[in-house]
Write a protein that holds these residues in place. Structure first.
Motif, short mmCIF file in Angstrom:
data_model
loop_
_atom_site.label_atom_id
_atom_site.label_comp_id
_atom_site.label_asym_id
_atom_site.label_seq_id
_atom_site.Cartn_x
_atom_site.Cartn_y
_atom_site.Cartn_z
N PRO A 24 5.95 5.35 12.09
CA PRO A 24 7.25 5.59 11.43
C PRO A 24 8.34 4.66 11.95
O PRO A 24 8.41 4.37 13.15
N ILE A 25 9.18 4.21 11.04
CA ILE A 25 10.29 3.33 11.38
C ILE A 25 11.56 3.90 10.79
O ILE A 25 11.54 4.80 9.96
N GLU A 26 12.69 3.37 11.25
CA GLU A 26 13.97 3.77 10.67
C GLU A 26 14.06 3.22 9.25
O GLU A 26 13.76 2.06 9.00
N ILE A 27 14.48 4.09 8.34
CA ILE A 27 14.50 3.73 6.92
C ILE A 27 15.86 3.19 6.52
O ILE A 27 16.88 3.82 6.77
N ARG A 28 15.84 2.03 5.91
CA ARG A 28 17.08 1.48 5.34
C ARG A 28 17.13 1.77 3.84
O ARG A 28 18.11 2.32 3.35
N ARG A 29 16.11 1.40 3.16
CA ARG A 29 16.05 1.64 1.71
C ARG A 29 14.61 1.99 1.37
O ARG A 29 13.77 1.13 1.21
N ASP A 30 14.35 3.27 1.26
CA ASP A 30 12.98 3.74 1.06
C ASP A 30 12.65 3.83 -0.42
O ASP A 30 12.39 4.90 -0.97
N VAL A 31 12.70 2.69 -1.08
CA VAL A 31 12.39 2.60 -2.51
C VAL A 31 11.51 1.37 -2.73
O VAL A 31 11.77 0.31 -2.18
N TYR A 32 10.46 1.54 -3.52
CA TYR A 32 9.58 0.42 -3.85
C TYR A 32 9.72 0.12 -5.33
O TYR A 32 9.37 0.94 -6.18
N ASP A 33 10.26 -1.05 -5.64
CA ASP A 33 10.51 -1.42 -7.03
C ASP A 33 9.22 -1.87 -7.70
O ASP A 33 8.44 -2.66 -7.15
N ILE A 34 8.98 -1.37 -8.90
CA ILE A 34 7.80 -1.71 -9.68
C ILE A 34 8.21 -2.61 -10.84
O ILE A 34 9.09 -2.25 -11.63
N ASN A 35 7.62 -3.77 -10.92
CA ASN A 35 7.86 -4.67 -12.05
C ASN A 35 6.54 -5.28 -12.49
O ASN A 35 5.52 -5.15 -11.80
N SER A 36 6.56 -5.93 -13.61
CA SER A 36 5.32 -6.44 -14.20
C SER A 36 4.98 -7.86 -13.76
O SER A 36 4.08 -8.48 -14.35
N ASP A 37 5.65 -8.38 -12.75
CA ASP A 37 5.30 -9.71 -12.24
C ASP A 37 3.84 -9.73 -11.82
O ASP A 37 3.32 -8.75 -11.29
N THR A 38 3.19 -10.84 -12.03
CA THR A 38 1.78 -10.95 -11.66
C THR A 38 1.60 -11.53 -10.25
O THR A 38 0.48 -11.82 -9.83
N LEU A 39 2.70 -11.66 -9.51
CA LEU A 39 2.63 -12.13 -8.13
C LEU A 39 2.04 -11.03 -7.25
O LEU A 39 2.03 -9.85 -7.63
N PRO A 40 1.54 -11.37 -6.07
CA PRO A 40 1.02 -10.33 -5.16
C PRO A 40 2.10 -9.30 -4.85
O PRO A 40 3.29 -9.59 -4.84
N LEU A 41 1.67 -8.08 -4.58
CA LEU A 41 2.60 -7.00 -4.30
C LEU A 41 3.38 -7.25 -3.01
O LEU A 41 2.86 -7.84 -2.06
N GLU A 42 4.62 -6.79 -2.98
CA GLU A 42 5.50 -6.98 -1.82
C GLU A 42 5.04 -6.08 -0.67
O GLU A 42 4.89 -4.87 -0.82
N VAL A 43 4.80 -6.69 0.51
CA VAL A 43 4.31 -5.92 1.67
C VAL A 43 5.27 -5.95 2.85
O VAL A 43 5.01 -5.32 3.87
N LYS A 44 6.39 -6.63 2.72
CA LYS A 44 7.33 -6.75 3.83
C LYS A 44 8.09 -5.44 4.03
O LYS A 44 8.57 -4.82 3.08
N ASP A 45 8.20 -5.01 5.31
CA ASP A 45 8.94 -3.80 5.69
C ASP A 45 8.46 -2.58 4.91
O ASP A 45 9.26 -1.78 4.41
N VAL A 46 7.15 -2.42 4.80
CA VAL A 46 6.59 -1.30 4.04
C VAL A 46 5.96 -0.26 4.96
O VAL A 46 6.23 0.94 4.83
#
Length: 399
Positions: free
Chosen positions: A227-249
């Motif tokens: 567990p870490i301190e939460i700044r913005r605990d939201v994961y945005d979903i979009n249709s980009d075909t780029l790899p999924l965002e894994v930073k600060d997750v």
């Protein structure tokens, strides 16, 4: 009925009979990939939906179950029936448990296709056939992935005569999973649509990357992040075909849960819905809406099922489920129960469950379900009002 078909039916029936035999098999790992929504009151909605699409999708997998290749592989499972190996549980799910054979993903793709297709014509008939193939291959991919997940990691130092059967079962699991994935890719190639092939390929990439994400035990089962301190605990979903965002997750409950769920099939379901719109020649904006609809519906079902598991007296639960991640964030010291374990089966699940239920984790998980269910409904409604969309909305909220 041809002799070959009768022979295949007999083979499948024989295997099903063997799998029905009561055994001492237990779950080797308390981590599950959720491929379906919760089952309560589900049968009635499914029957209504199947009337709309025109045929019982519970038999969508007969094409590959009755093939020579799959029948031969399935017969080898008879040698491992009764042993404690995940492939037996998987086979039982595929061939015996009628609830798990409801094919909800493929059915939703078919309902969405019917909702957005133009009035019946010769061209519409071709589009519908291609969309049906897409629904079938999407189900086939997720099933093949599930079969591959049922492998036991037996280290060379532990291999002996007693492990020979388990290693043989591993080989069968690999062959069956490979067969399903190769067959699905062959179906995809025959559609001769490069854009669709690209979309499904990105989903396959996400499934593969998910197997290497985060900390893992000896069986490659996921362990929750610290567990870490939460700044913005939201994961945005979009249709980009780029790899999924894994930073600060990792360690951020909503972000970690969402990413893991997307890796475990969320993007595959989303791409399947998006592909149905692509095959129907709809614009990019509608395709993006279809993708988000599929992702949020998958997340809603995932959250609801995890709540059922953590509040049930019988079923095990995943260490990376939403209730557990919320509890770890509220009480970071609980992470010590799951940190640095060689095998997650060594975790004291009963103690962990008691601690989870003492927090507001279950309620927060229910809110997570409601959030994604409402978003899925909102996206579905953009495709208009019709019988198919009404049925989809029923499926979203059937718990």
């Amino acid at each position: 009925m041809s002799y070959a078909l009768i022979r295949h039916l007999r083979r499948t029936a024989l295997l099903t009979q063997q799998i029905r035999v009561e055994s001492t098999m237990t779950s080797l790992t308390p981590e599950d990939i959720v491929f379906r929504p919760p089952l309560a009151q589900w049968g009635k909605v499914i029957r209504e939906a199947e009337k709309i699409v025109g045929y019982p999708t519970s038999f969508m997998n007969l094409r590959w179950l009755l093939s020579d290749e799959f029948a031969n592989l399935a017969m080898h499972l008879r040698t491992v029936v009764g042993m404690n190996h995940p492939i037996v549980k998987t086979a039982k799910m595929l061939l015996h448990n009628e609830h798990n054979n409801l094919q909800p993903w493929g059915l939703v793709i078919l309902l969405l296709s019917k909702a957005v297709n133009p009035p019946t014509s010769l061209l519409t008939s071709t589009v519908t056939q291609n969309q049906r193939i897409l629904a079938e291959l999407t189900e086939m991919i997720r099933t093949g992935h599930y079969v591959h997940r049922g492998l036991l990691n037996i280290s060379p130092s532990d291999r002996n005569k007693n492990s020979d059967t388990a290693m043989f079962a591993n080989k069968i699991a690999i062959l069956i999973g490979d067969y399903l994935l190769v067959t699905a890719n062959g179906m995809l190639a025959r559609l001769k649509n490069q854009d669709l092939s690209y979309l499904i390929s990105t989903a396959l990439r996400d499934i593969s990357e998910g197997e290497f994400y985060g900390h893992r035990d000896a069986q490659n089962m996921p362990i929750p992040g610290k567990p870490i301190e939460i700044r913005r605990d939201v994961y945005d979903i979009n249709s980009d075909t780029l790899p999924l965002e894994v930073k600060d997750v990792l360690g951020s409950p909503v972000r970690e849960w969402t990413l893991r769920s997307m890796y475990n099939g969320g993007t595959l379901f989303g791409r399947g819905c998006q592909g149905a719109l692509l095959l129907g020649s709809h614009d990019n904006e509608k395709q993006e809406i279809a993708y988000k609809f599929g992702c949020h519906l998958c997340l809603a079902w995932q959250a609801a099922t995890e709540v059922q598991k953590i509040t049930s007296d019988k079923e095990s639960f995943s260490l990376v489920s939403a209730p557990v991640l919320f509890a770890l964030n509220e009480k970071p010291h609980l992470h010590e129960l799951v940190a640095n374990v060689q095998n997650i089966t060594d975790v004291d699940l009963e103690t962990l469950k008691e601690q989870v239920l003492k927090t507001d984790a279950v309620e927060r998980s229910r809110l997570l379900y409601t959030e994604h269910a409402d978003k899925a409904k909102s996206y579905a409604e953009t495709f208009g009002e019709c019988e198919s969309i009404d049925t989809i909305k029923q499926m979203i909220y059937t718990l």
